[in-house]
Design an enzyme around this catalytic site. Structure first.
Site, mmCIF file in Angstrom:
data_model
loop_
_atom_site.group_PDB
_atom_site.id
_atom_site.type_symbol
_atom_site.label_atom_id
_atom_site.label_comp_id
_atom_site.label_asym_id
_atom_site.label_seq_id
_atom_site.Cartn_x
_atom_site.Cartn_y
_atom_site.Cartn_z
ATOM 1 N N PRO A 79 76.438 -77.401 -35.302
ATOM 2 C CA PRO A 79 76.261 -76.822 -33.965
ATOM 3 C C PRO A 79 76.443 -75.313 -33.933
ATOM 4 C CG PRO A 79 77.637 -78.782 -33.850
ATOM 5 C CD PRO A 79 77.477 -78.448 -35.307
ATOM 6 N N GLU A 106 85.409 -83.523 -38.447
ATOM 7 C CA GLU A 106 85.626 -82.259 -37.734
ATOM 8 C C GLU A 106 84.877 -81.091 -38.362
ATOM 9 O OE1 GLU A 106 87.442 -81.870 -34.792
ATOM 10 O OE2 GLU A 106 87.227 -84.049 -34.923
ATOM 11 N N ARG A 144 55.518 -83.480 -40.781
ATOM 12 C CA ARG A 144 54.323 -83.491 -39.941
ATOM 13 C C ARG A 144 53.434 -82.272 -40.169
ATOM 14 N NH1 ARG A 144 54.026 -86.654 -35.518
ATOM 15 N NH2 ARG A 144 52.842 -85.034 -34.439
ATOM 16 N N ASP A 159 50.132 -80.312 -31.113
ATOM 17 C CA ASP A 159 51.348 -80.903 -30.577
ATOM 18 C C ASP A 159 52.008 -79.956 -29.591
ATOM 19 O OD1 ASP A 159 51.239 -83.293 -31.886
ATOM 20 O OD2 ASP A 159 52.492 -82.664 -33.566
#
Length: 236
Positions: A79, A106, A144, A159
């Site tokens: 993150p 963690e 892709r 897309d």
């Protein structure tokens, strides 16, 4: 967990050797009989932290398996990394080999980040139970883009997000459903008019749902004209 890559587009790409995916389990590189990969954090606090040694040895093993003379990029999925998006996927596609480090618990020992990780990337501002899902997401997105992976060569460029806009509305049979009809322009066979309609709808849908994307768009006269036309239609 990665068995899901054996299906659909990624599965076909793997079978045709358009892409190769290999997994290394840090537990295979532990140095005790319990195969411990995590321990309590120094300084206290909840949860467990992934230990540096098993992960480092796993990364080194992955590096040794990479193609010769092609240094792999080691990416930690976290993150705290840069936001992964379509542009990043297109850039990654140019890299010969990538090592994705999927953390758990963690997080991982900070010293590993300093010694082994080249880049950190995030798939979104939320918390997953582990980085495996993030790794599978990035693998799917990149696969892709590989020539031959999709059934139609124009599928990837058209897309949503690839063009910088959301995709125009799509319709298929039947012509009538729940009192709603397919737009007449799509039934008329005039490809120039269809292309114009689709561009207007893409601009309009992006304006309605993801206006932030429009800030990065390199506008031309036609795009501005079509968006203004879309907005006027919404107001009537």
């Amino acid at each position: 967990m990665f068995s899901c890559l054996e299906y659909g587009i990624t599965g076909r790409a793997l079978k045709e050797r358009l892409v190769e995916v290999t997994c290394w389990n840090p537990r295979d590189f532990t140095q005790n009989k319990h195969h411990t990969v995590d321990d309590r954090p120094y300084g206290g606090g909840p949860g467990m932290v992934m230990m540096a040694q098993p992960l480092q040895d796993a990364i080194c093993s992955a590096k040794a398996a990479a193609p010769r003379n092609k240094k792999p990029v080691v990416i930690h999925l976290s993150p705290q990394g840069k936001r992964f998006n379509q542009a990043a996927a297109e850039a990654w596609l140019k890299t010969e080999s990538i090592i994705l480090v999927a953390g758990r618990y963690e997080g991982i020992d900070e010293r590993l980040l300093l010694t082994e990780i080249d880049e950190e990337w995030s798939v979104g501002d939320y918390v997953l139970s582990g980085g495996e899902l993030a790794a599978m997401t990035t693998i799917d997105v990149i696969t892709r883009l590989i020539p031959g992976a999709l059934g139609h060569e124009d599928s990837a460029p058209e897309d949503s997000i690839s063009s910088g806009l959301l995709k125009y509305p799509q319709y298929t049979r039947p012509d009538h459903f729940e009192g709603l009809e397919v737009p007449a322009v799509l039934m008329g066979g005039n490809h120039k008019e269809i292309e114009r309609w689709r561009l207007k709808q893409s601009l309009g849908k992006t304006w309605l749902k993801r206006p932030d994307l429009l800030a990065n768009l390199k506008w031309d006269k036609l795009q501005l004209e079509l968006l203004m036309e879309f907005i006027r239609e919404q107001q009537t």
